[in-house]
Design a protein around this motif. Structure first.
Motif, PDB file in Angstrom:
ATOM      1  N   TYR A 207       0.662  -1.126  -0.149  1.00 13.71           N
ATOM      2  CA  TYR A 207      -0.044  -0.087   0.130  1.00 13.71           C
ATOM      3  C   TYR A 207       0.786   1.261   0.032  1.00 13.71           C
ATOM      4  CZ  TYR A 207      -4.073  -2.769   1.191  1.00 13.71           C
ATOM      5  OH  TYR A 207      -5.126  -3.784   1.587  1.00 13.71           O
ATOM      6  N   THR A 208       2.014   1.116   0.779  1.00 18.01           N
ATOM      7  CA  THR A 208       2.746   2.526   1.006  1.00 18.01           C
ATOM      8  C   THR A 208       3.549   2.449  -0.336  1.00 18.01           C
ATOM      9  OG1 THR A 208       3.038   2.073   3.375  1.00 18.01           O
ATOM     10  CG2 THR A 208       4.834   3.307   2.228  1.00 18.01           C
ATOM     11  N   LYS A 209       3.808   1.510  -0.943  1.00 19.71           N
ATOM     12  CA  LYS A 209       4.764   1.448  -2.283  1.00 19.71           C
ATOM     13  C   LYS A 209       4.051   2.060  -3.320  1.00 19.71           C
ATOM     14  CE  LYS A 209       9.134   0.605  -3.734  1.00 19.71           C
ATOM     15  NZ  LYS A 209      10.184   1.000  -2.949  1.00 19.71           N
ATOM     16  N   ARG A 210       2.752   1.665  -3.512  1.00 18.37           N
ATOM     17  CA  ARG A 210       1.838   1.937  -4.463  1.00 18.37           C
ATOM     18  C   ARG A 210       1.657   3.690  -4.531  1.00 18.37           C
ATOM     19  NH1 ARG A 210      -2.310  -2.016  -3.068  1.00 18.37           N
ATOM     20  NH2 ARG A 210      -1.679  -3.831  -3.873  1.00 18.37           N
ATOM     21  N   ARG A 211       1.661   4.096  -3.270  1.00 17.29           N
ATOM     22  CA  ARG A 211       1.748   5.512  -3.206  1.00 17.29           C
ATOM     23  C   ARG A 211       2.990   6.201  -3.272  1.00 17.29           C
ATOM     24  NH1 ARG A 211      -3.676   7.345  -1.780  1.00 17.29           N
ATOM     25  NH2 ARG A 211      -5.188   5.770  -2.186  1.00 17.29           N
ATOM     26  N   LYS A 212       4.131   5.558  -3.890  1.00 13.67           N
ATOM     27  CA  LYS A 212       5.321   6.279  -4.049  1.00 13.67           C
ATOM     28  C   LYS A 212       6.152   6.282  -2.903  1.00 13.67           C
ATOM     29  CE  LYS A 212       4.205   6.646  -8.495  1.00 13.67           C
ATOM     30  NZ  LYS A 212       4.532   5.410  -9.329  1.00 13.67           N
ATOM     31  N   GLY A 213       5.459   5.742  -1.844  1.00 17.41           N
ATOM     32  CA  GLY A 213       6.241   5.832  -0.443  1.00 17.41           C
ATOM     33  C   GLY A 213       7.314   5.064  -0.355  1.00 17.41           C
ATOM     34  N   LYS A 214       8.353   5.143   0.443  1.00 17.31           N
ATOM     35  CA  LYS A 214       9.549   4.038   0.653  1.00 17.31           C
ATOM     36  C   LYS A 214       9.511   3.192   1.936  1.00 17.31           C
ATOM     37  CE  LYS A 214      12.700   7.726  -1.280  1.00 17.31           C
ATOM     38  NZ  LYS A 214      13.734   8.357  -1.259  1.00 17.31           N
ATOM     39  N   LEU A 215      10.040   2.043   1.818  1.00 20.06           N
ATOM     40  CA  LEU A 215      10.332   0.952   2.646  1.00 20.06           C
ATOM     41  C   LEU A 215      11.702   0.705   3.255  1.00 20.06           C
ATOM     42  CD1 LEU A 215       7.874  -1.591   0.901  1.00 20.06           C
ATOM     43  CD2 LEU A 215       7.095  -0.082   2.469  1.00 20.06           C
ATOM     44  N   ILE A 216      11.764   0.490   4.570  1.00 20.43           N
ATOM     45  CA  ILE A 216      12.876   0.222   5.246  1.00 20.43           C
ATOM     46  C   ILE A 216      12.374  -1.240   5.837  1.00 20.43           C
ATOM     47  CG2 ILE A 216      14.755   0.673   6.988  1.00 20.43           C
ATOM     48  CD1 ILE A 216      14.499   3.509   6.737  1.00 20.43           C
ATOM     49  N   PHE A 217      13.052  -2.225   5.447  1.00 24.35           N
ATOM     50  CA  PHE A 217      13.060  -3.548   6.092  1.00 24.35           C
ATOM     51  C   PHE A 217      14.135  -3.642   7.218  1.00 24.35           C
ATOM     52  CE2 PHE A 217      10.455  -6.133   2.766  1.00 24.35           C
ATOM     53  CZ  PHE A 217       9.382  -4.934   2.753  1.00 24.35           C
ATOM     54  N   ILE A 218      13.802  -4.252   8.483  1.00 24.69           N
ATOM     55  CA  ILE A 218      14.751  -4.315   9.495  1.00 24.69           C
ATOM     56  C   ILE A 218      14.348  -5.788   9.944  1.00 24.69           C
ATOM     57  CG2 ILE A 218      15.694  -3.673  11.544  1.00 24.69           C
ATOM     58  CD1 ILE A 218      15.017  -0.816  11.236  1.00 24.69           C
ATOM     59  N   ASN A 219      15.213  -6.787   9.523  1.00 24.53           N
ATOM     60  CA  ASN A 219      14.660  -8.322   9.684  1.00 24.53           C
ATOM     61  C   ASN A 219      16.038  -8.976  10.153  1.00 24.53           C
ATOM     62  OD1 ASN A 219      11.919  -8.289   9.763  1.00 24.53           O
ATOM     63  ND2 ASN A 219      12.035  -7.866   7.583  1.00 24.53           N
ATOM     64  N   ILE A 220      15.884 -10.053  10.624  1.00 17.26           N
ATOM     65  CA  ILE A 220      17.249 -10.888  10.632  1.00 17.26           C
ATOM     66  C   ILE A 220      17.155 -11.831   9.644  1.00 17.26           C
ATOM     67  CG2 ILE A 220      16.969 -10.776  13.406  1.00 17.26           C
ATOM     68  CD1 ILE A 220      15.808 -13.681  13.412  1.00 17.26           C
ATOM     69  N   ALA A 221      16.221 -11.828   8.839  1.00 13.93           N
ATOM     70  CA  ALA A 221      16.232 -12.955   7.926  1.00 13.93           C
ATOM     71  C   ALA A 221      15.490 -12.356   6.619  1.00 13.93           C
ATOM     72  CB  ALA A 221      15.586 -14.345   8.055  1.00 13.93           C
ATOM     73  N   TYR A 222      15.745 -12.836   5.396  1.00 13.92           N
ATOM     74  CA  TYR A 222      15.209 -12.311   4.028  1.00 13.92           C
ATOM     75  C   TYR A 222      13.898 -12.985   4.233  1.00 13.92           C
ATOM     76  CZ  TYR A 222      20.014 -11.741   2.440  1.00 13.92           C
ATOM     77  OH  TYR A 222      21.185 -11.369   2.343  1.00 13.92           O
ATOM     78  N   THR A 223      12.780 -11.901   3.289  1.00 14.42           N
ATOM     79  CA  THR A 223      11.455 -12.387   2.996  1.00 14.42           C
ATOM     80  C   THR A 223      11.199 -12.314   1.619  1.00 14.42           C
ATOM     81  OG1 THR A 223      10.510  -9.947   2.983  1.00 14.42           O
ATOM     82  CG2 THR A 223      11.109 -10.812   5.390  1.00 14.42           C
ATOM     83  N   HIS A 224      10.352 -12.711   1.266  1.00 15.18           N
ATOM     84  CA  HIS A 224       9.976 -12.782  -0.250  1.00 15.18           C
ATOM     85  C   HIS A 224       9.480 -11.498  -0.837  1.00 15.18           C
ATOM     86  CE1 HIS A 224       5.919 -12.869   1.730  1.00 15.18           C
ATOM     87  NE2 HIS A 224       5.309 -12.701   0.429  1.00 15.18           N
ATOM     88  N   GLN A 225       9.227 -10.392   0.116  1.00 19.60           N
ATOM     89  CA  GLN A 225       9.038  -9.047  -0.464  1.00 19.60           C
ATOM     90  C   GLN A 225      10.293  -8.161  -0.356  1.00 19.60           C
ATOM     91  OE1 GLN A 225       5.410  -7.039   0.798  1.00 19.60           O
ATOM     92  NE2 GLN A 225       4.460  -8.964   1.425  1.00 19.60           N
ATOM     93  N   ASP A 226      11.297  -8.698  -0.084  1.00 22.97           N
ATOM     94  CA  ASP A 226      12.629  -7.805  -0.032  1.00 22.97           C
ATOM     95  C   ASP A 226      12.824  -7.068  -1.344  1.00 22.97           C
ATOM     96  OD1 ASP A 226      13.097  -8.798   2.538  1.00 22.97           O
ATOM     97  OD2 ASP A 226      14.688  -9.886   2.108  1.00 22.97           O
ATOM     98  N   HIS A 227      12.312  -7.459  -2.434  1.00 18.28           N
ATOM     99  CA  HIS A 227      12.646  -6.866  -3.789  1.00 18.28           C
ATOM    100  C   HIS A 227      11.996  -5.458  -3.538  1.00 18.28           C
ATOM    101  CE1 HIS A 227       8.593  -9.009  -4.129  1.00 18.28           C
ATOM    102  NE2 HIS A 227       8.349  -7.934  -5.104  1.00 18.28           N
ATOM    103  N   LEU A 228      10.858  -5.027  -2.923  1.00 17.15           N
ATOM    104  CA  LEU A 228      10.151  -4.314  -2.478  1.00 17.15           C
ATOM    105  C   LEU A 228      11.046  -3.059  -1.869  1.00 17.15           C
ATOM    106  CD1 LEU A 228       6.512  -5.440  -1.929  1.00 17.15           C
ATOM    107  CD2 LEU A 228       7.492  -4.364  -4.088  1.00 17.15           C
ATOM    108  N   ALA A 229      11.871  -3.431  -0.770  1.00 17.22           N
ATOM    109  CA  ALA A 229      12.351  -2.353   0.061  1.00 17.22           C
ATOM    110  C   ALA A 229      13.481  -1.524  -0.731  1.00 17.22           C
ATOM    111  CB  ALA A 229      13.031  -3.247   1.271  1.00 17.22           C
ATOM    112  N   ASP A 230      13.458  -0.112  -0.432  1.00 16.46           N
ATOM    113  CA  ASP A 230      14.414   0.769  -0.879  1.00 16.46           C
ATOM    114  C   ASP A 230      15.522   0.548   0.250  1.00 16.46           C
ATOM    115  OD1 ASP A 230      12.722   2.556  -2.612  1.00 16.46           O
ATOM    116  OD2 ASP A 230      11.219   2.043  -0.829  1.00 16.46           O
TER     117      ASP A 230
END
Length: 243
Positions: A207-230
């Motif tokens: 939802y955030t990405k579609r509105r041109k927002g940015k994403l910061i992922f802070i995780n201990i492991a990779y996720t299947h949505q990591d390609h969305l992260a800025d």
């Protein structure tokens, strides 16, 4: 800890106008609450189909209350960790609007966050499944049956259901609507300790990405949505966020 990643995250937070956080089980692991799905987690000892669905609760509430006997001491003793406090501080500084969480542990509130959108409910209250009367955690514990542990309403003896969202149970529409509103109107989302496997929470970063927002992922492991992260920061949230 990747210092360059931390510096970039700090810069993105400073530049953003509207920041929201989405947190999952990973942020509370550092507080001693194990991820339900990880090795040794709750679902490895209690079959979620027998103990964690709405249907099973209606037919066999004693199973849920049996599981809660193990979980409650962990929730009672858990304390917020530096990641919880860091998000509360960002809110105090006027940078973080709210925290959307999949957790039921109340740790964001304990850390001082004012607006916490609890997608999956809370263990700290419950309601009678027949008359709807509300009960606090302390009241539910006092009303627990010595025979099977199930808390029952003193008015009609119906089962009291804790206000956690079980498998097969719809999320509160008002809570989900607020989460969606925050996600779509923020220009930066911090995704902290989330595997992004459980929907509808997992859809919020999109939802955030579609509105041109940015994403910061802070995780201990990779996720299947990591390609969305800025920006992707791998490591413990309690080390990265306070930095």
């Amino acid at each position: 800890m990747d210092e360059e990643c931390v510096e970039r995250a700090a810069g993105m937070i400073l530049e953003a106008r509207q920041v929201v956080a989405l947190t999952g089980a990973g942020i509370s692991v550092e507080s001693g609450i194990p991820d339900f799905r990880s090795p040794g987690g709750l679902w490895t000892r209690y079959d979620p189909l027998l103990y964690g669905t709405y249907e099973s609760f209606v037919s066999h509430p004693e199973r849920f209350y049996e599981m809660a006997q193990e979980l409650n001491p962990l929730l009672d003793d858990a304390k917020p960790n530096p990641a919880h406090y860091a998000l509360a501080e960002l809110e105090r500084l006027g940078k973080c609007r709210a925290v959307i969480t999949q957790n039921i542990d109340n740790l964001h509130q304990k850390a001082g966050s004012a607006e916490v959108v609890e997608l999956h409910g809370t263990h700290r209250s419950g309601h009678c499944m027949r008359c709807g009367r509300k009960f606090s955690l302390e009241e539910m514990r006092a009303l627990g049956s010595e025979a099977d542990g199930v808390a029952r309403c003193p008015d009609d003896r119906a089962t009291i259901k804790p206000d956690v969202v079980l498998f097969g149970e719809p999320l509160d529409s008002r809570v989900l609507s607020r989460a969606a509103e925050l996600a779509t109107t923020s220009d930066l989302m911090l995704v902290v300790g989330c595997s992004l496997e459980v929907y509808p929470a997992a859809a919020l970063p999109e939802y955030t990405k579609r509105r041109k927002g940015k994403l910061i992922f802070i995780n201990i492991a990779y996720t299947h949505q990591d390609h969305l992260a800025d920006l992707l920061c791998l490591g413990m949230a309690g080390e990265i966020l306070p930095a």
